[in-house]
Write a protein that holds these residues in place. Structure first.
Motif, mmCIF file in Angstrom:
data_model
loop_
_atom_site.group_PDB
_atom_site.id
_atom_site.type_symbol
_atom_site.label_atom_id
_atom_site.label_comp_id
_atom_site.label_asym_id
_atom_site.label_seq_id
_atom_site.Cartn_x
_atom_site.Cartn_y
_atom_site.Cartn_z
ATOM 1 N N ARG A 125 0.825 -1.211 0.000
ATOM 2 C CA ARG A 125 0.000 0.000 0.000
ATOM 3 C C ARG A 125 0.863 1.266 0.000
ATOM 4 O O ARG A 125 1.876 1.347 0.707
ATOM 5 C CB ARG A 125 -0.904 -0.016 1.229
ATOM 6 N N SER A 127 -1.125 4.359 -0.017
ATOM 7 C CA SER A 127 -2.066 5.382 0.450
ATOM 8 C C SER A 127 -3.107 4.751 1.361
ATOM 9 O O SER A 127 -3.352 3.544 1.309
ATOM 10 C CB SER A 127 -2.761 6.053 -0.742
ATOM 11 N N ARG A 128 -3.704 5.592 2.183
ATOM 12 C CA ARG A 128 -4.757 5.150 3.095
ATOM 13 C C ARG A 128 -5.692 6.332 3.340
ATOM 14 O O ARG A 128 -5.259 7.486 3.353
ATOM 15 C CB ARG A 128 -4.142 4.684 4.412
ATOM 16 N N ARG A 134 -7.563 10.635 0.949
ATOM 17 C CA ARG A 134 -6.558 9.604 0.687
ATOM 18 C C ARG A 134 -5.180 10.234 0.812
ATOM 19 O O ARG A 134 -4.816 11.131 0.057
ATOM 20 C CB ARG A 134 -6.756 8.989 -0.708
ATOM 21 N N LEU A 135 -4.417 9.750 1.780
ATOM 22 C CA LEU A 135 -3.115 10.325 2.092
ATOM 23 C C LEU A 135 -2.025 9.273 1.942
ATOM 24 O O LEU A 135 -2.290 8.069 2.009
ATOM 25 C CB LEU A 135 -3.109 10.858 3.530
ATOM 26 N N PRO A 136 -0.769 9.699 1.721
ATOM 27 C CA PRO A 136 0.337 8.731 1.634
ATOM 28 C C PRO A 136 0.448 7.910 2.903
ATOM 29 O O PRO A 136 0.212 8.400 4.012
ATOM 30 C CB PRO A 136 1.574 9.626 1.440
ATOM 31 N N ARG A 137 0.823 6.628 2.735
ATOM 32 C CA ARG A 137 0.927 5.745 3.899
ATOM 33 C C ARG A 137 2.093 6.149 4.792
ATOM 34 O O ARG A 137 1.951 6.330 5.981
ATOM 35 C CB ARG A 137 1.089 4.300 3.429
ATOM 36 N N THR A 177 -0.391 1.564 -6.115
ATOM 37 C CA THR A 177 -0.665 2.940 -6.541
ATOM 38 C C THR A 177 -1.895 3.407 -5.763
ATOM 39 O O THR A 177 -2.664 2.576 -5.258
ATOM 40 C CB THR A 177 -0.971 3.027 -8.047
ATOM 41 N N PRO A 178 -2.135 4.712 -5.636
ATOM 42 C CA PRO A 178 -3.344 5.173 -4.944
ATOM 43 C C PRO A 178 -4.613 4.608 -5.576
ATOM 44 O O PRO A 178 -5.589 4.314 -4.868
ATOM 45 C CB PRO A 178 -3.266 6.695 -5.084
ATOM 46 N N ASP A 181 -5.004 1.016 -4.434
ATOM 47 C CA ASP A 181 -5.407 1.036 -3.028
ATOM 48 C C ASP A 181 -6.899 1.346 -2.894
ATOM 49 O O ASP A 181 -7.605 0.732 -2.084
ATOM 50 C CB ASP A 181 -4.601 2.085 -2.254
ATOM 51 N N GLU A 182 -7.380 2.285 -3.692
ATOM 52 C CA GLU A 182 -8.799 2.633 -3.636
ATOM 53 C C GLU A 182 -9.664 1.457 -4.082
ATOM 54 O O GLU A 182 -10.699 1.161 -3.470
ATOM 55 C CB GLU A 182 -9.082 3.853 -4.512
#
Length: 252
Positions: A125, A127-128, A134-137, A177-178, A181-182
């Motif tokens: 991951r 991003s979270r 949605r922010l960088p992990r 990638t973001p 992750d989504e």
């Protein structure tokens, strides 16, 4: 990331000479093979720098000079160096997760299967979602994180030890990638889904979703509504039925 594996394993052989003869591959760095507990693995990781530059690798690993040239030849110099601890933690713990997956499937413990999927994808991951954004992990296996894991792995409380188990540590390989992750987050929020994660080489590509029979229509709808339509993309979701693995047959 591949170079980080190679550099990290070579550095680990140097800092943990008691294990050198038994660490031919990264998969060998596990409690069962080395005859140690999880805390010993965390202590071993702590002997390595969080990051290592090319210059530092060349200076610290002179016996690997020829191999280092091969490791570096596939890519340009990475700004800041190679994230040794993050990548090694992911690789070592991913091997542990793979060992646990088959028994969980055989026991039909789908809750545990879903947990293994989730931790595995967390290692990839980037991003979270926090507070609706949605922010960088941004996870790092630093000294404080390892000290806490060592303390928890040696705790008298079984739940604390279980949470600190090697298989439950994602590390940070960071090849998602973001967007992926989504998609994974949408899938795991869909009823009937057991687990979802990136599959393939990362940096794009696909996700694989393990779901109960009859879930594909709802899952396709969730992905179409939550991911594809907002981006004006044509949905691409394929349903597969698992079958037995390859086998040998003796002809009569």
């Amino acid at each position: 990331r591949v170079a980080a594996y190679e550099i990290g394993l070579a550095a680990l052989r140097q800092t943990c000479p008691q294990w050198t003869d038994r660490m031919e591959h990264l998969r060998d760095v596990n409690p069962g093979h080395l005859g140690v507990d999880d805390a010993a693995i965390y202590r071993a990781l702590k002997t390595l720098p969080v990051w290592m530059t090319r210059r530092e690798a060349e200076r610290r690993l002179p016996v690997e000079a020829e191999a280092i040239e091969t490791w570096f030849s596939s890519h340009d110099d990475h700004e800041g160096g190679y994230p040794l601890r993050d990548v090694l933690m992911f690789g070592i713990s991913e091997c542990e997760r793979s060992r646990q997956l088959l028994p969980a499937l055989e026991a039909r413990d789908f809750g545990r299967v879903g947990q293994l999927f989730a931790v595995s994808h967390d290692g990839d991951r980037v991003s979270r979602v926090r507070d609706g954004r949605r922010l960088p992990r941004g996870a790092t296996v630093d000294d404080a994180a390892l000290d806490l894991l060592i303390e928890q792995a040696e705790s008298d409380d079984p739940d604390t030890r279980r949470a600190a188990a090697l298989c439950n540590q994602p590390g940070a390989y960071g090849c998602s990638t973001p967007e992926i992750d989504e998609m994974v987050d949408i899938c795991t929020a869909t009823q009937g889904v057991i687990g979802a994660q990136l599959v393939g080489a990362g940096l794009g590509g696909s996700i694989v979703v393990l779901a109960r029979r009859g879930t594909s229509a709802a899952l396709t709808e969730a992905l179409t509504r939550g991911y594809y339509i907002p981006r004006r993309l044509e949905p691409e979701v394929r349903a597969f039925q698992p079958v037995a693995g390859a086998a040998c047959f003796q002809l009569p």
